[in-house]
Design a protein around this motif. Structure first.
Motif, PDB file in Angstrom:
ATOM      1  N   PHE A  39      35.720  48.874  38.413  1.00  0.00           N
ATOM      2  CA  PHE A  39      35.703  50.337  38.370  1.00  0.00           C
ATOM      3  C   PHE A  39      36.437  50.922  39.573  1.00  0.00           C
ATOM      4  O   PHE A  39      36.165  50.558  40.706  1.00  0.00           O
ATOM      5  CB  PHE A  39      34.264  50.859  38.391  1.00  0.00           C
ATOM      6  CG  PHE A  39      33.630  50.938  37.037  1.00  0.00           C
ATOM      7  CD1 PHE A  39      33.744  52.084  36.267  1.00  0.00           C
ATOM      8  CD2 PHE A  39      32.921  49.863  36.530  1.00  0.00           C
ATOM      9  CE1 PHE A  39      33.163  52.161  35.018  1.00  0.00           C
ATOM     10  CE2 PHE A  39      32.337  49.927  35.283  1.00  0.00           C
ATOM     11  CZ  PHE A  39      32.450  51.086  34.524  1.00  0.00           C
ATOM     12  N   PRO A  40      37.359  51.875  39.317  1.00  0.00           N
ATOM     13  CA  PRO A  40      37.930  52.650  40.417  1.00  0.00           C
ATOM     14  C   PRO A  40      36.951  53.750  40.827  1.00  0.00           C
ATOM     15  O   PRO A  40      35.928  53.961  40.169  1.00  0.00           O
ATOM     16  CB  PRO A  40      39.197  53.242  39.789  1.00  0.00           C
ATOM     17  CG  PRO A  40      38.896  53.324  38.331  1.00  0.00           C
ATOM     18  CD  PRO A  40      37.948  52.200  38.018  1.00  0.00           C
ATOM     19  N   CYS A  41      37.279  54.462  41.890  1.00  0.00           N
ATOM     20  CA  CYS A  41      36.455  55.594  42.279  1.00  0.00           C
ATOM     21  C   CYS A  41      36.600  56.697  41.228  1.00  0.00           C
ATOM     22  O   CYS A  41      37.501  56.662  40.387  1.00  0.00           O
ATOM     23  CB  CYS A  41      36.842  56.109  43.659  1.00  0.00           C
ATOM     24  SG  CYS A  41      38.478  56.871  43.735  1.00  0.00           S
ATOM     25  N   LEU A  42      35.721  57.696  41.282  1.00  0.00           N
ATOM     26  CA  LEU A  42      35.672  58.728  40.254  1.00  0.00           C
ATOM     27  C   LEU A  42      37.006  59.464  40.110  1.00  0.00           C
ATOM     28  O   LEU A  42      37.484  59.691  38.993  1.00  0.00           O
ATOM     29  CB  LEU A  42      34.557  59.732  40.569  1.00  0.00           C
ATOM     30  CG  LEU A  42      34.392  60.892  39.587  1.00  0.00           C
ATOM     31  CD1 LEU A  42      34.133  60.392  38.177  1.00  0.00           C
ATOM     32  CD2 LEU A  42      33.271  61.822  40.046  1.00  0.00           C
ATOM     33  N   GLU A  43      37.641  59.819  41.226  1.00  0.00           N
ATOM     34  CA  GLU A  43      38.888  60.580  41.151  1.00  0.00           C
ATOM     35  C   GLU A  43      39.987  59.776  40.473  1.00  0.00           C
ATOM     36  O   GLU A  43      40.766  60.311  39.678  1.00  0.00           O
ATOM     37  CB  GLU A  43      39.343  61.010  42.548  1.00  0.00           C
ATOM     38  CG  GLU A  43      40.545  61.939  42.530  1.00  0.00           C
ATOM     39  CD  GLU A  43      40.978  62.386  43.920  1.00  0.00           C
ATOM     40  OE1 GLU A  43      42.073  62.980  44.035  1.00  0.00           O
ATOM     41  OE2 GLU A  43      40.232  62.138  44.890  1.00  0.00           O
ATOM     42  N   GLU A  44      40.061  58.486  40.750  1.00  0.00           N
ATOM     43  CA  GLU A  44      41.090  57.668  40.101  1.00  0.00           C
ATOM     44  C   GLU A  44      40.751  57.451  38.622  1.00  0.00           C
ATOM     45  O   GLU A  44      41.648  57.400  37.779  1.00  0.00           O
ATOM     46  CB  GLU A  44      41.249  56.323  40.817  1.00  0.00           C
ATOM     47  CG  GLU A  44      42.489  55.572  40.335  1.00  0.00           C
ATOM     48  CD  GLU A  44      42.791  54.328  41.152  1.00  0.00           C
ATOM     49  OE1 GLU A  44      43.838  53.708  40.892  1.00  0.00           O
ATOM     50  OE2 GLU A  44      41.995  53.972  42.051  1.00  0.00           O
ATOM     51  N   GLN A  45      39.464  57.337  38.314  1.00  0.00           N
ATOM     52  CA  GLN A  45      39.059  57.273  36.901  1.00  0.00           C
ATOM     53  C   GLN A  45      39.581  58.483  36.133  1.00  0.00           C
ATOM     54  O   GLN A  45      40.106  58.361  35.029  1.00  0.00           O
ATOM     55  CB  GLN A  45      37.534  57.242  36.790  1.00  0.00           C
ATOM     56  CG  GLN A  45      36.872  55.950  37.197  1.00  0.00           C
ATOM     57  CD  GLN A  45      35.369  56.017  37.008  1.00  0.00           C
ATOM     58  OE1 GLN A  45      34.868  56.546  36.018  1.00  0.00           O
ATOM     59  NE2 GLN A  45      34.626  55.484  37.968  1.00  0.00           N
ATOM     60  N   GLN A  46      39.427  59.656  36.728  1.00  0.00           N
ATOM     61  CA  GLN A  46      39.847  60.894  36.076  1.00  0.00           C
ATOM     62  C   GLN A  46      41.350  60.927  35.852  1.00  0.00           C
ATOM     63  O   GLN A  46      41.828  61.366  34.802  1.00  0.00           O
ATOM     64  CB  GLN A  46      39.387  62.097  36.902  1.00  0.00           C
ATOM     65  CG  GLN A  46      37.867  62.250  36.923  1.00  0.00           C
ATOM     66  CD  GLN A  46      37.380  63.243  37.955  1.00  0.00           C
ATOM     67  OE1 GLN A  46      38.090  63.563  38.926  1.00  0.00           O
ATOM     68  NE2 GLN A  46      36.174  63.755  37.780  1.00  0.00           N
ATOM     69  N   LYS A  47      42.111  60.457  36.841  1.00  0.00           N
ATOM     70  CA  LYS A  47      43.569  60.414  36.691  1.00  0.00           C
ATOM     71  C   LYS A  47      43.973  59.443  35.578  1.00  0.00           C
ATOM     72  O   LYS A  47      44.862  59.733  34.769  1.00  0.00           O
ATOM     73  CB  LYS A  47      44.207  60.003  38.022  1.00  0.00           C
ATOM     74  CG  LYS A  47      44.213  61.101  39.083  1.00  0.00           C
ATOM     75  CD  LYS A  47      44.872  60.609  40.368  1.00  0.00           C
ATOM     76  CE  LYS A  47      44.946  61.703  41.411  1.00  0.00           C
ATOM     77  NZ  LYS A  47      45.935  62.756  41.046  1.00  0.00           N
TER      78      LYS A  47
END
Length: 205
Positions: free
Chosen positions: A164-172
């Motif tokens: 899992f990436p961090c939340l901001e990278e997930q969103q991108k």
């Protein structure tokens, strides 16, 4: 191998291997009594496994069913917009996955269907891309029960491991992949329209 950058141009933190269950809340639907289920409209729409296909929810008078029982007892099983629903058994287990749209908000989740919601550290669109991927399908093929009808359990869904990436990278990532999905749907729709146009021309000829 391909990574998005933060706004200042620096790298996001490294991805962490986690079980899917640490990033989501997942439940299965409720078992209903036959006398509470009807083909007649007017009750609460029921979301059954047959309604879920690869990437979307389908409806027709042949498969749609409605709940006419007491609402207070089943409120915990109502799906919300942007929930993920997953058919838990059948020949396409692991493939029949969809995001709940506004149209299906407040439908009733029935047994053998899983409902997935993201927690504060995860993005639901990213989770959908994870669940709707070939990698999850291969995982399901390995762990599903081979006796009788293919099936996956809630525990097996929770135990699926990915980085899992961090939340901001997930969103991108989710925004990027969703845009590609939309383009694919546009092209598919255009192909269908063109094929129908050709059929019409052939009939006229």
């Amino acid at each position: 191998q391909i990574r998005f950058k933060q706004e200042d141009g620096t790298d996001f933190p490294d991805w962490e291997m986690k079980k899917l269950g640490t990033q989501i809340n997942v439940i299965s639907g409720i078992a209903l009594k036959g006398h509470d289920i009807s083909e007649k409209k007017g009750g609460l729409p029921i979301l059954r496994g047959i309604n879920i296909t690869e990437g979307f929810i389908r409806h027709s008078s042949k498969i749609d069913r409605y709940y006419h029982g007491e609402i207070a007892k089943i409120s915990a099983y109502l799906v919300k917009q942007n929930d993920i629903v997953l058919g838990m058994d059948g020949s396409k287990v692991g493939k029949n996955v969809a995001l709940i749209s506004q149209e299906d908000d407040n439908s009733l989740l029935i047994q053998r269907v899983a409902r997935i919601r993201s927690n504060d550290n995860s993005d639901i669109s990213f989770i959908f891309q994870v669940i709707f991927s070939i990698f999850f399908r291969k995982y399901v093929d390995i762990v599903n029960t081979s006796s009788g009808i293919p099936h996956i359990s809630l525990r097996q869904i929770r135990d699926y491991k990915i980085k899992f990436p961090c939340l901001e990278e997930q969103q991108k990532i989710a925004h990027f992949l969703t845009a590609i999905d939309q383009k694919i749907n546009q092209v598919s729709n255009q192909t269908t329209l063109t094929e129908n146009y050709k059929k019409g021309l052939l009939q006229q000829l």
